[in-house]
Design a protein around this motif. Structure first.
Motif, short mmCIF file in Angstrom:
data_model
loop_
_atom_site.label_atom_id
_atom_site.label_comp_id
_atom_site.label_asym_id
_atom_site.label_seq_id
_atom_site.Cartn_x
_atom_site.Cartn_y
_atom_site.Cartn_z
N ARG A 1 60.34 35.48 -32.06
CA ARG A 1 59.71 34.80 -30.93
C ARG A 1 58.24 34.74 -31.26
N GLY B 1 57.41 30.22 -28.07
CA GLY B 1 58.17 29.64 -26.96
C GLY B 1 58.72 28.25 -27.25
N GLU C 1 60.99 29.85 -34.39
CA GLU C 1 61.68 30.82 -33.55
C GLU C 1 63.20 30.66 -33.77
N TYR D 1 60.20 33.04 -22.47
CA TYR D 1 58.90 33.09 -23.14
C TYR D 1 57.85 32.54 -22.18
#
Ligand code: NAG
Ligand code: NAG
Ligand code: NAG
Ligand code: NAG
Ligand code: NAG
Ligand code: NAG
Ligand code: NAG
Ligand code: NAG
Length: 466
Positions: free
Chosen positions: A290, A293, A314, A422
């Motif tokens: 992560r 986002g 991600e 996120y």
């Protein structure tokens, strides 16, 4: 005294004169003249006077003589006395001498007596000796006859010796030869000694060399230790390869931080993985990331099973792959966290293992925790995986995936939620318990959504392979 004697003499004369006078008176009764008579007396007196004078002179002489005699006598007396004293002393000493002499004489006598005894015994001994001598003489005679016999024998032996001498003469030549041989051997021995000396010197040099080698050995050992480290590294690399030389993990790529293809046994096709060697050493395979986002992590069971996202951005690697990657090879898990103030923490576990789909991809094991942040996954051990469409958690009322807006090995939801929502920044309260959190008193609680998360695994290097 002399005067006294003289007065006595005169008085005596006067007495004699008066008696004469009375006789003269008797004579002069005759009518002769009395003047005649006086003249006679006067003559007589003169005679008496001369006689008296003579007597006095005699007496004086006698006195003189007596005086001399007395003096002489006194002198002799004292002389005699001293002489007597001397004699007495002499007598005493003589007496002592005599006593001593007597004693000595007695001792002499004794000695003489004992000497006599000794002499007698000596005489006896001498007699015995004489006998012995006689016996010896006879023996001597015997011996002499024997000696002559022996002499004869010796003569014989002399002949033998002569014969032997000639033999020795012959042998002497061999001795000479032997001597020469000996000389040669001596020379050889000297040569050997030299060799030994040289060897000893060499030994000393060798010792120095050995010492140097010892040092070198130490250095080599250090190098060996370093080599061991690189062998360990190589072993890790080797372990990164599966069958047919296809890499089975990022270990095969060493210090890489890029995307590689790996083939994991049990997974039909090779697939791309992101490797990481920046955070915790070489060879880590990233399983979840992560960072911004870009990718939505609120996904279904099927998507979590297959994996999703962008391997350079991600992504989640997929539970099926994770199961096969951790199934046979013991794995370490490293969780890296960063907040919006760029503070970072990590938690690592030494035995990460995910079950099969039949086991609902349960978190079978985590191993020992270690790191700069607490163990927020302690509640997740043994738990099955839960997505919004497959509720396997321990919360019998709610689906934790829904409550946490994520997918995880939830129990009663627990303290960690790395697949959560996120948030563009730490959104306290708004997304409390729904964001990306790893609750820790000393870091952030579940109301803080982290900026970055990386989960990665690496095979535990088994000791047997080293
Ligand atoms: C004294 O001694 C001398 C010498 O010994 C001797 O001639 C003399 O007569 C002695 N006098 C008297 C008084 O004994
Ligand atoms: C020595 O021996 C003789 C006779 O053999 C004897 O008359 C004499 O007394 C002995 N002397 C001593 C001191 O024993
Ligand atoms: C010993 O023998 C010698 C001669 O042989 C003789 O003159 C001597 O008197 C002997 N002595 C004694 C103690 O018998
Ligand atoms: C034996 O021989 C040596 C010399 O060879 C000689 O001196 C010696 O007297 C001899 N001995 C006799 C007993 O003949
Ligand atoms: C043997 O040799 C030695 C010296 O080498 C010599 O003294 C000796 O007399 C020799 N003997 C004979 C029998 O030749
Ligand atoms: C290197 O490793 C071997 C076995 O793997 C071990 O026996 C040896 O002691 C190690 N040497 C050093 C210097 O670490
Ligand atoms: C993957 O992520 C990287 C970094 O965020 C981005 O540059 C790239 O365009 C993404 N690729 C795809 C196919 O989404
Ligand atoms: C965090 O790091 C990024 C890039 O490394 C930087 O741009 C940013 O300003 C940092 N933020 C803080 C709060 O220091």
């Amino acid at each position: 005294m002399r005067s006294e004697i003289c007065v006595i003499a005169i008085f005596a004369l006067l007495v004699v004169g008066s008696s004469g006078r009375s006789r003269a008176r008797a004579e002069t009764v005759q009518p002769s003249s009395s003047l005649g008579k006086c003249e006679v007396i006067r003559d007589k007196l003169a005679k008496y006077q001369s006689v008296c004078k003579k007597i006095i002179q005699d007496r004086r002489r006698h006195i003189q003589i007596y005086d001399n005699l007395a003096r002489n006598l006194q002198f002799n007396n004292t002389h005699l006395q001293s002489t007597i004293i001397e004699h007495a002393a002499t007598i005493i000493s003589r007496n002592d001498l005599l006593v001593n002499c007597e004693r000595e004489a007695k001792e002499r006598e004794k000695k003489l007596c004992s000497l006599g005894i000794a002499l007698n015994s000596t005489l006896i001994q001498l007699r015995e000796s004489n006998e012995t001598v006689a016996a010896l003489s006879s023996q001597n005679a015997l011996l002499e006859s024997e000696l002559s016999e022996k002499k004869a024998e010796i003569d014989k032996q002399n002949e033998t010796i002569d014969a032997l001498s000639t033999l020795v003469g012959n042998q002497n030549s061999s001795v000479l030869e032997l001597k020469q041989a000996n000389m040669l051997q001596l020379k050889e021995l000297a040569d050997h000694q030299n060799t030994i000396n040289m060897l000893q010197a060499e030994l000393v040099r060798s010792n120095a060399a050995v010492e140097a080698l010892g040092k070198q050995n130490d250095e080599l050992r250090a190098q060996l230790s370093a080599s061991n480290a690189s062998i360990k590294h190589l072993n890790e690399l080797v372990e990164g390869y599966g069958s047919c030389c296809q890499a089975s993990s990022c270990v095969a790529f060493g210090a890489s931080n890029t995307v590689h293809m790996i083939q994991v046994s049990g997974v039909p096709d090779p697939f791309q993985v992101l490797c990481n060697s920046q955070l915790a050493g070489n060879g880590w395979t990233v399983i979840q990331r992560r960072i911004n986002g870009e990718v939505d992590f609120y996904r279904s069971w099927d998507e979590y099973k297959r994996g999703f996202g962008n391997v350079t951005g991600e992504f989640f690697i997929g539970l099926e792959r994770l199961h096969h990657m951790t199934k046979d090879t013991p794995q370490q898990l490293y969780v890296w966290l960063e907040d919006f103030s760029n503070n970072t923490r990590y938690a690592s576990f030494d035995d990460f293992k995910i079950g099969s789909e039949q086991e609902a991809y349960a978190l079978l094991s985590l191993g020992k925790h270690q790191g700069t942040v607490g163990d927020a996954m302690r509640m997740n051990r043994g738990q099955k995986f839960t997505t919004f469409d497959q509720d396997n958690d321990a919360d019998e009322v709610n689906n934790c995936a829904e409550l946490r807006h994520g997918a995880w090995w939830y129990d009663h939801c627990g303290y960690s939620n790395l697949n959560g929502f996120y948030a563009e920044a730490d959104l306290e309260y708004d997304y409390a318990d729904k964001g990306i959190f790893w609750a820790d008193d000393d870091f952030h609680e579940s109301d803080y959504s982290l900026k970055s998360v990386i989960m990665m695994i690496r095979p535990k290097v088994s000791k047997e392979t080293l």
